[in-house]
Write a protein that holds these residues in place. Structure first.
Motif, short mmCIF file in Angstrom:
data_model
loop_
_atom_site.label_atom_id
_atom_site.label_comp_id
_atom_site.label_asym_id
_atom_site.label_seq_id
_atom_site.Cartn_x
_atom_site.Cartn_y
_atom_site.Cartn_z
N ARG A 131 -3.28 10.64 8.09
CA ARG A 131 -2.73 9.78 7.06
C ARG A 131 -3.82 9.40 6.06
N TRP B 250 5.97 -1.04 7.71
CA TRP B 250 5.95 0.31 7.16
C TRP B 250 7.38 0.80 6.91
N CYS C 160 -7.36 -6.43 -2.90
CA CYS C 160 -7.42 -5.08 -2.36
C CYS C 160 -8.88 -4.62 -2.36
N TYR D 61 -1.96 -3.37 7.35
CA TYR D 61 -0.61 -3.58 6.87
C TYR D 61 0.30 -3.77 8.09
N PHE E 58 0.71 5.31 1.13
CA PHE E 58 -0.02 6.26 1.97
C PHE E 58 0.73 7.58 1.97
N GLU F 225 -4.78 7.04 2.56
CA GLU F 225 -4.39 5.91 1.73
C GLU F 225 -4.46 6.32 0.26
N CYS G 129 -3.62 0.45 -3.14
CA CYS G 129 -3.30 -0.90 -2.70
C CYS G 129 -3.01 -1.73 -3.94
N GLY H 197 0.83 -1.19 0.00
CA GLY H 197 0.00 0.00 0.00
C GLY H 197 0.87 1.25 0.00
#
Length: 125
Positions: A45, A115, A107, A112, A37, A47, A50, A35
């Motif tokens: 945050r 990171w 998706c 998740y 972001f 998105e 995906c 993903g």
């Protein structure tokens, strides 16, 4: 353990383009959903996209469709985010995130587990 490293951020003028990368270490990209972001100043945050490890399975946030494109290079274990027609509101820290997708879920995903540290994109004249 999955380790993600973003790169390619920088400053760009409005209307410009930028491609940022997410290099994956410690795991095969073929087994991961990735993903993208971003976190803009004083905003939560958000998105962007995906991309699962199912062929052609990529979804985008509505506001990003048509301007942002995700691509996966399994040979390089790297995912790219191509950003076009950038506007100042696109300024922020961009993160990639990974989910070990052994079941090849489609998706969008609800979580998740790994990171990256983020890369800063600044859109300004």
């Amino acid at each position: 353990q999955v380790h993600l490293v973003e790169s390619g951020g920088g400053s760009v003028q409005p209307g410009g383009s930028l491609r940022i990368s997410c290099a994956v270490f410690g795991y095969s990209l073929e087994d991961l959903a990735i993903g993208w972001f971003r976190r803009a100043p004083v905003k939560e945050r958000e998105e962007i996209s995906c991309a699962s490890n199912r062929e052609g399975d990529t979804v985008y946030a509505e506001s990003m469709k048509g301007r942002f494109t995700v691509s996966r290079d399994n040979a390089r274990n790297t995912v790219y985010l191509e950003m076009n027609s950038l506007v100042p509101e696109d300024t922020g820290i961009y993160y990639c995130a990974a989910f070990v997708n052994n079941r090849r879920l489609r998706c969008p995903l609800r979580r998740y587990d790994y990171w990256g540290q983020g890369t800063l994109v600044t859109v300004s004249s």
